[in-house]
Design a protein around this motif. Structure first.
Motif, PDB file in Angstrom:
ATOM      1  N   ARG A 197      30.711  15.908  10.127  1.00  0.00           N
ATOM      2  CA  ARG A 197      31.787  16.512   9.342  1.00  0.00           C
ATOM      3  C   ARG A 197      32.976  15.570   9.223  1.00  0.00           C
ATOM      4  O   ARG A 197      33.619  15.490   8.171  1.00  0.00           O
ATOM      5  CB  ARG A 197      32.237  17.824   9.999  1.00  0.00           C
ATOM      6  CG  ARG A 197      31.304  19.004   9.767  1.00  0.00           C
ATOM      7  CD  ARG A 197      31.804  20.230  10.494  1.00  0.00           C
ATOM      8  NE  ARG A 197      33.133  20.586  10.040  1.00  0.00           N
ATOM      9  CZ  ARG A 197      33.989  21.316  10.769  1.00  0.00           C
ATOM     10  NH1 ARG A 197      33.636  21.744  11.962  1.00  0.00           N
ATOM     11  NH2 ARG A 197      35.169  21.616  10.291  1.00  0.00           N
TER      12      ARG A 197
ATOM     13  N   GLU B  25      32.120  12.902   6.686  1.00  0.00           N
ATOM     14  CA  GLU B  25      32.132  13.477   5.345  1.00  0.00           C
ATOM     15  C   GLU B  25      33.559  13.738   4.880  1.00  0.00           C
ATOM     16  O   GLU B  25      33.897  13.527   3.714  1.00  0.00           O
ATOM     17  CB  GLU B  25      31.330  14.784   5.322  1.00  0.00           C
ATOM     18  CG  GLU B  25      29.826  14.565   5.433  1.00  0.00           C
ATOM     19  CD  GLU B  25      29.064  15.877   5.568  1.00  0.00           C
ATOM     20  OE1 GLU B  25      29.724  16.906   5.834  1.00  0.00           O
ATOM     21  OE2 GLU B  25      27.841  15.860   5.439  1.00  0.00           O
ATOM     22  N   TYR B  26      34.408  14.170   5.816  1.00  0.00           N
ATOM     23  CA  TYR B  26      35.816  14.408   5.490  1.00  0.00           C
ATOM     24  C   TYR B  26      36.498  13.111   5.070  1.00  0.00           C
ATOM     25  O   TYR B  26      37.258  13.072   4.092  1.00  0.00           O
ATOM     26  CB  TYR B  26      36.519  15.001   6.714  1.00  0.00           C
ATOM     27  CG  TYR B  26      38.001  15.224   6.543  1.00  0.00           C
ATOM     28  CD1 TYR B  26      38.486  16.325   5.854  1.00  0.00           C
ATOM     29  CD2 TYR B  26      38.910  14.326   7.088  1.00  0.00           C
ATOM     30  CE1 TYR B  26      39.841  16.530   5.697  1.00  0.00           C
ATOM     31  CE2 TYR B  26      40.274  14.522   6.935  1.00  0.00           C
ATOM     32  CZ  TYR B  26      40.724  15.622   6.250  1.00  0.00           C
ATOM     33  OH  TYR B  26      42.064  15.819   6.097  1.00  0.00           O
TER      34      TYR B  26
ATOM     35  N   ARG C  45      35.179  12.103   1.604  1.00  0.00           N
ATOM     36  CA  ARG C  45      35.687  12.888   0.484  1.00  0.00           C
ATOM     37  C   ARG C  45      37.124  12.523   0.179  1.00  0.00           C
ATOM     38  O   ARG C  45      37.499  12.278  -0.960  1.00  0.00           O
ATOM     39  CB  ARG C  45      35.616  14.396   0.807  1.00  0.00           C
ATOM     40  CG  ARG C  45      34.223  14.933   0.931  1.00  0.00           C
ATOM     41  CD  ARG C  45      34.252  16.449   0.847  1.00  0.00           C
ATOM     42  NE  ARG C  45      35.102  17.051   1.830  1.00  0.00           N
ATOM     43  CZ  ARG C  45      34.701  17.453   3.024  1.00  0.00           C
ATOM     44  NH1 ARG C  45      33.451  17.274   3.385  1.00  0.00           N
ATOM     45  NH2 ARG C  45      35.532  18.019   3.856  1.00  0.00           N
TER      46      ARG C  45
ATOM     47  N   ASN D 204      29.983  23.205  -2.140  1.00  0.00           N
ATOM     48  CA  ASN D 204      31.240  22.581  -2.541  1.00  0.00           C
ATOM     49  C   ASN D 204      30.998  21.104  -2.842  1.00  0.00           C
ATOM     50  O   ASN D 204      30.173  20.779  -3.682  1.00  0.00           O
ATOM     51  CB  ASN D 204      32.297  22.767  -1.451  1.00  0.00           C
ATOM     52  CG  ASN D 204      33.718  22.623  -1.961  1.00  0.00           C
ATOM     53  OD1 ASN D 204      33.956  22.549  -3.162  1.00  0.00           O
ATOM     54  ND2 ASN D 204      34.658  22.571  -1.063  1.00  0.00           N
TER      55      ASN D 204
ATOM     56  N   THR E 271      28.018  25.837   7.573  1.00  0.00           N
ATOM     57  CA  THR E 271      29.415  25.438   7.385  1.00  0.00           C
ATOM     58  C   THR E 271      29.873  24.446   8.443  1.00  0.00           C
ATOM     59  O   THR E 271      30.916  23.807   8.274  1.00  0.00           O
ATOM     60  CB  THR E 271      30.344  26.669   7.395  1.00  0.00           C
ATOM     61  OG1 THR E 271      30.218  27.375   8.639  1.00  0.00           O
ATOM     62  CG2 THR E 271      29.999  27.607   6.236  1.00  0.00           C
TER      63      THR E 271
ATOM     64  N   SER F   5      28.444  21.150   6.665  1.00  0.00           N
ATOM     65  CA  SER F   5      28.884  20.848   5.304  1.00  0.00           C
ATOM     66  C   SER F   5      30.210  21.546   5.049  1.00  0.00           C
ATOM     67  O   SER F   5      30.734  22.255   5.908  1.00  0.00           O
ATOM     68  CB  SER F   5      27.843  21.303   4.278  1.00  0.00           C
ATOM     69  OG  SER F   5      27.831  22.715   4.169  1.00  0.00           O
ATOM     70  N   ASP F   6      30.756  21.359   3.836  1.00  0.00           N
ATOM     71  CA  ASP F   6      32.003  22.023   3.466  1.00  0.00           C
ATOM     72  C   ASP F   6      31.744  23.273   2.632  1.00  0.00           C
ATOM     73  O   ASP F   6      32.635  23.753   1.928  1.00  0.00           O
ATOM     74  CB  ASP F   6      32.922  21.062   2.706  1.00  0.00           C
ATOM     75  CG  ASP F   6      32.275  20.561   1.415  1.00  0.00           C
ATOM     76  OD1 ASP F   6      31.058  20.747   1.247  1.00  0.00           O
ATOM     77  OD2 ASP F   6      32.982  19.967   0.592  1.00  0.00           O
TER      78      ASP F   6
ATOM     79  N   LYS G 186      33.456  29.597   7.127  1.00  0.00           N
ATOM     80  CA  LYS G 186      34.040  28.388   6.518  1.00  0.00           C
ATOM     81  C   LYS G 186      34.429  27.445   7.648  1.00  0.00           C
ATOM     82  O   LYS G 186      35.093  27.844   8.600  1.00  0.00           O
ATOM     83  CB  LYS G 186      35.249  28.747   5.657  1.00  0.00           C
ATOM     84  CG  LYS G 186      35.851  27.581   4.880  1.00  0.00           C
ATOM     85  CD  LYS G 186      36.970  28.093   3.963  1.00  0.00           C
ATOM     86  CE  LYS G 186      37.552  26.970   3.125  1.00  0.00           C
ATOM     87  NZ  LYS G 186      38.383  26.059   3.932  1.00  0.00           N
ATOM     88  N   GLU G 187      33.982  26.193   7.549  1.00  0.00           N
ATOM     89  CA  GLU G 187      34.289  25.165   8.542  1.00  0.00           C
ATOM     90  C   GLU G 187      33.883  25.598   9.953  1.00  0.00           C
ATOM     91  O   GLU G 187      34.580  25.328  10.927  1.00  0.00           O
ATOM     92  CB  GLU G 187      35.779  24.809   8.492  1.00  0.00           C
ATOM     93  CG  GLU G 187      36.209  24.196   7.166  1.00  0.00           C
ATOM     94  CD  GLU G 187      37.682  23.876   7.124  1.00  0.00           C
ATOM     95  OE1 GLU G 187      38.414  24.289   8.057  1.00  0.00           O
ATOM     96  OE2 GLU G 187      38.119  23.216   6.175  1.00  0.00           O
TER      97      GLU G 187
END
Length: 283
Positions: free
Chosen positions: A89, A92-93, A96, A139, A214, A217-218, A235-236
């Protein structure tokens, strides 16, 4: 002493200040990312081990110092294995960033409102009839590999279509439905289960799967419990339970508006840079 500090200040350049600011910003992002996650306990443990290592070195506790040195090597490997979802995560953060915005932001406002209305209507109906459901809204991170575990549908989203998917007699009702943009992309999908041990024992497979996807992924996951009809959203890696239709609609609309504002802000910055470049060129 005054001359000492004056010499230090005189040696500090713009690059040094920038270096310190960048490092401070990175530390701030890391602390914000690990807040209220399993990584928070990990950092505390690492700080304690580091303090114990320094103490053993200072007091010349050679046996303890040798053990801690050996444990450090194996500990780094264990951290990568155990906290693979968090590391994924984080990467990926970073990938992005703030210049890429989610799929909801790419939808027309009216289209997004129709999509949210259809989802909320279906979820509210599932709650009333205690029909188990698991809906994942994709997302920025693609869920193509997850979609391949189910059946590709790629159809316009309506409350009736979602009702047919999660009808107890349907062959795909036990899996997850994946929404991509304004389409029901796939159904009957198998999601990764969360391995967290601190979850409520009352939570079933659907909730653990929602948290699991979650964490990796986002995406946003909506769950309707088959036992009691409770509506939840993940979420998250965090679960928000006991929602009603109005609350769910408000949350989804807020998420959409947040995506729209981020998208508009990004495009505005690009436009100002381009216009600024044109004006500089004319001058």
């Amino acid at each position: 002493m005054k001359d000492f500090f004056a010499n230090i200040i005189s040696d500090i350049g713009i690059a040094d200040v920038l270096d310190v600011l960048v490092v401070a910003f990175i530390i701030y992002l890391v602390l914000g990312f690990i807040k209220e996650t399993r990584a928070q306990q990990l950092v505390r443990g690492l700080i304690m081990l580091a303090a114990l290592f320094l103490l053993s070195d200072f007091l010349e506790l050679n046996a303890l110092n040798w053990i801690l040195k050996g444990a450090t090597t194996f500990g780094l490997i264990a951290i990568i294995i155990i906290f693979q979802p968090e590391l994924r995560r984080a990467l990926e953060y970073m990938g992005r960033g703030s210049m890429i915005y989610g799929r909801l932001a790419k939808l027309d406002k009216n289209k997004a409102k129709e999509l949210i209305d259809a989802i909320v209507e279906a979820v509210d109906s599932f709650s009333a009839t205690r029909t188990g459901a698991l809906i994942v809204i994709e997302n920025q991170v693609s869920l193509g590999d997850i979609a391949e575990s189910g059946t590709i549908v790629n159809a316009d989203i309506t409350a009736e279509l979602l009702g047919n998917i999660f009808y107890k007699g349907s062959p795909m009702h036990d899996g997850a439905a994946i929404i991509r943009n304004d389409k029901l992309y796939a159904a009957g999908c198998v999601l990764p289960l969360s391995g967290r041990l601190d979850l409520n024992k009352e939570l079933g497979t659907r909730h653990r799967a929602a948290i699991g996807i979650t964490e990796n992924s986002d995406a946003i996951a909506l769950i309707v419990s088959e036992e009691n009809g409770v509506i939840s959203m993940a979420k998250e890696g965090k679960l928000n339970r006991f929602l009603d239709a109005k609350e769910l609609e408000k949350i989804l609309l807020n998420l959409y508006l947040a995506e729209q504002e981020e998208s508009a802000g990004f495009l505005s910055r690009i436009k100002s840079v381009l216009l600024g470049g044109d004006q500089n060129a004319k001058q």
